[in-house]
Write an enzyme that holds these catalytic residues in place. Structure first.
Site, PDB file in Angstrom:
ATOM      1  N   HIS A  62      26.696  31.538  49.513  1.00 19.11           N
ATOM      2  CA  HIS A  62      28.071  31.130  49.213  1.00 19.11           C
ATOM      3  C   HIS A  62      28.955  32.349  48.977  1.00 19.11           C
ATOM      4  O   HIS A  62      28.482  33.393  48.536  1.00 19.11           O
ATOM      5  CB  HIS A  62      28.106  30.250  47.962  1.00 19.11           C
ATOM      6  N   LYS A  72      30.171  39.183  41.193  1.00 21.37           N
ATOM      7  CA  LYS A  72      29.318  38.422  40.281  1.00 21.37           C
ATOM      8  C   LYS A  72      28.291  39.331  39.632  1.00 21.37           C
ATOM      9  O   LYS A  72      27.778  40.259  40.252  1.00 21.37           O
ATOM     10  CB  LYS A  72      28.571  37.317  41.041  1.00 21.37           C
ATOM     11  N   TYR A 132      25.723  33.401  35.652  1.00 21.31           N
ATOM     12  CA  TYR A 132      26.488  34.463  36.275  1.00 21.31           C
ATOM     13  C   TYR A 132      27.925  34.516  35.814  1.00 21.31           C
ATOM     14  O   TYR A 132      28.531  33.527  35.478  1.00 21.31           O
ATOM     15  CB  TYR A 132      26.413  34.428  37.798  1.00 21.31           C
ATOM     16  N   ASP A 170      24.847  22.268  51.797  1.00 21.59           N
ATOM     17  CA  ASP A 170      24.385  23.575  52.238  1.00 21.59           C
ATOM     18  C   ASP A 170      23.696  23.513  53.602  1.00 21.59           C
ATOM     19  O   ASP A 170      23.728  24.488  54.357  1.00 21.59           O
ATOM     20  CB  ASP A 170      23.459  24.210  51.202  1.00 21.59           C
TER      21      ASP A 170
END
Length: 181
Positions: A62, A72, A132, A170
């Site tokens: 992603h 991130k 995250y 996904d």
């Protein structure tokens, strides 16, 4: 904390200094000043996310587009995952290359993934809690992704095809060659 730059420029593995004794352990998981010095850039995290997954769950590759791109800092609170970062920076000499690293509650490693990268992971343990920090807010209209089994990326997810669980969303993601970047 020790910072190790990976083969993908700007992407770092962070290894904290863990202090163990008879009571358990302690470590500093984030310090903005030390972090920015360690990666040689200024990052201002504005959003924290957490997920729980069972063994074999793949959270695909992603990313967020353009001005909504996100850097991130990821880590595992419990369990083990194979974490994957893919360089999607069109002007990068490592465009399309990826790294993978095992993150776990045992090794306490973290991975910093700069803007312009795709990110995904697979749960290797029975369950895993994944955490995250992001330096930009999520924007649904700017989300993008790449199918986890893209044959040009050749990511080894360390599990057999039968063990892997992927969401319908996904599974509908395009290959890198068809992704909007």
């Amino acid at each position: 904390m020790t910072f190790y730059e990976t083969k993908l420029k700007g992407c770092f593995i962070l290894q904290p200094n863990v202090f163990n004794d008879e009571r358990g352990y302690f470590f500093e998981s984030f310090n903005k000043e030390r972090f920015n010095k360690g990666i040689g850039a200024r990052v201002n995290f504005v959003q924290d996310n957490q997920s729980f997954s069972t063994k074999g769950v793949v959270r695909a590759i992603h990313y967020q587009l353009r001005e909504h791109a996100q850097a991130k800092l990821v880590r595992v609170l419990s369990g083990r995952v194979l974490d994957v970062a893919v360089d999607l920076r069109n002007d990068s000499p490592t465009f399309g290359d990826h790294i993978s690293i095992e993150l776990s509650d045992d090794n306490k490693r973290q991975l910093f993934i700069p803007r312009g990268f795709g990110h995904g992971f697979v749960t290797l343990s029975e369950t895993a809690e994944f955490f995250y920090k992001c330096d930009n807010y999520y924007n649904k209209e700017a989300e993008g992704g790449i199918i986890y089994n893209d044959d040009t990326l050749k990511i080894d997810w360390k599990l057999s095809h039968d063990e892997i669980k992927v969401s319908e969303k996904d599974l509908a993601l395009p290959k890198l060659s068809k992704a909007r970047l």
